[in-house]
Design an enzyme around this catalytic site. Sequence first.
Site, PDB file in Angstrom:
ATOM      1  N   ASP A   8       7.319  30.080  97.410  1.00  0.00           N
ATOM      2  CA  ASP A   8       6.945  31.095  96.426  1.00  0.00           C
ATOM      3  C   ASP A   8       6.123  32.153  97.159  1.00  0.00           C
ATOM      4  O   ASP A   8       4.970  31.910  97.518  1.00  0.00           O
ATOM      5  CB  ASP A   8       6.142  30.451  95.297  1.00  0.00           C
ATOM      6  CG  ASP A   8       5.495  31.468  94.373  1.00  0.00           C
ATOM      7  OD1 ASP A   8       6.009  32.599  94.271  1.00  0.00           O
ATOM      8  OD2 ASP A   8       4.460  31.128  93.748  1.00  0.00           O
ATOM      9  N   ASP A 105       8.951  34.924  90.154  1.00  0.00           N
ATOM     10  CA  ASP A 105       8.057  33.783  89.979  1.00  0.00           C
ATOM     11  C   ASP A 105       7.862  33.482  88.495  1.00  0.00           C
ATOM     12  O   ASP A 105       7.724  32.319  88.090  1.00  0.00           O
ATOM     13  CB  ASP A 105       6.707  34.042  90.662  1.00  0.00           C
ATOM     14  CG  ASP A 105       6.050  35.343  90.212  1.00  0.00           C
ATOM     15  OD1 ASP A 105       6.763  36.270  89.781  1.00  0.00           O
ATOM     16  OD2 ASP A 105       4.814  35.439  90.314  1.00  0.00           O
ATOM     17  N   ARG A 106       7.905  34.521  87.668  1.00  0.00           N
ATOM     18  CA  ARG A 106       7.755  34.336  86.227  1.00  0.00           C
ATOM     19  C   ARG A 106       8.986  33.642  85.644  1.00  0.00           C
ATOM     20  O   ARG A 106       8.875  32.810  84.748  1.00  0.00           O
ATOM     21  CB  ARG A 106       7.504  35.680  85.561  1.00  0.00           C
ATOM     22  CG  ARG A 106       6.246  36.370  86.083  1.00  0.00           C
ATOM     23  CD  ARG A 106       6.049  37.739  85.499  1.00  0.00           C
ATOM     24  NE  ARG A 106       5.678  37.654  84.084  1.00  0.00           N
ATOM     25  CZ  ARG A 106       5.435  38.728  83.332  1.00  0.00           C
ATOM     26  NH1 ARG A 106       5.529  39.938  83.852  1.00  0.00           N
ATOM     27  NH2 ARG A 106       5.095  38.572  82.060  1.00  0.00           N
ATOM     28  N   ASP A 125      -0.067  32.071  83.888  1.00  0.00           N
ATOM     29  CA  ASP A 125      -0.207  31.945  85.342  1.00  0.00           C
ATOM     30  C   ASP A 125      -1.449  32.700  85.787  1.00  0.00           C
ATOM     31  O   ASP A 125      -1.509  33.929  85.712  1.00  0.00           O
ATOM     32  CB  ASP A 125       1.043  32.497  86.033  1.00  0.00           C
ATOM     33  CG  ASP A 125       1.082  32.175  87.530  1.00  0.00           C
ATOM     34  OD1 ASP A 125       0.029  31.793  88.091  1.00  0.00           O
ATOM     35  OD2 ASP A 125       2.157  32.303  88.134  1.00  0.00           O
TER      36      ASP A 125
END
Length: 271
Positions: A8, A105-106, A125
Amino acid sequence: MEIILLIDIGNTHSHIGLGHSGRVHKLSQFPTAAWKTGKALAFLERCIGKSTLRGAAFCSVVPGATLLARRCIRSRWKIDPLELNSETILDLGIDYPNPKTIGPDRLANALAAKNHYGAPVVVVDFGTAVTFDVVNGHGDYAGGIIAPGLSAMTSYLHEKTALLPAIRIREPQRVVGKSTEQAMLSGAVIGYRGLIRELIVELKKELGIKRLPVVATGGYAELIASKFALISHVDPQLTLEGLRLLWMRRNADKPSGAKVKRLGARRNPGG
């Protein structure tokens, strides 16, 4: 042991995990700037060790690092990594006007949350920014919220004022601070919970539901989630788990020895 390399790539740090059919393990991180300096490979090799790399998946919010990461993995391990984005995602509908603008990433967070906690569900997050990502009752990514991150807020106060110090963020001992640092901690941590609480309340109203699982991930997830009943789960591996799930789904019908596309193998013209 055959493993999947999971990466990531964030604005400040790149997070690494090793995955297999059941879970993510052996977490590590390094500065994202290491992709540009060429030092990222050493971090990856140290994390992988003597394991056999079966495949790789990554997501990136840093375009300059995306190409470098792909080149690094191809050059060292002779495999093509799977990049998670709005075009490669599976098992997650997207109800959003321009899917390409959603941070990958979302999407990874939303995929993992839906898989493990059902739908509807919200992911919070706690990174450089705090992001809310909503999976609606149909199991579709429906949008989100972006606010300043906790460390960004406190750093801004320190940088823009003459007398407010830099602080180490932690649980305050009291609401009424007896020093400048204690006062900043109270405003940051307790006040930040107020921000998160109000946004969750408004989300429930807009979605028209009373029960809404909220999954926290990111650097300050455990701190903010403590003493905060509205957050139902803390999952620090959520983004990497989303990468693992996508890789497993895309390779589910292939035998172990054919899990990844090897360089030099015959490809379709568009591949």
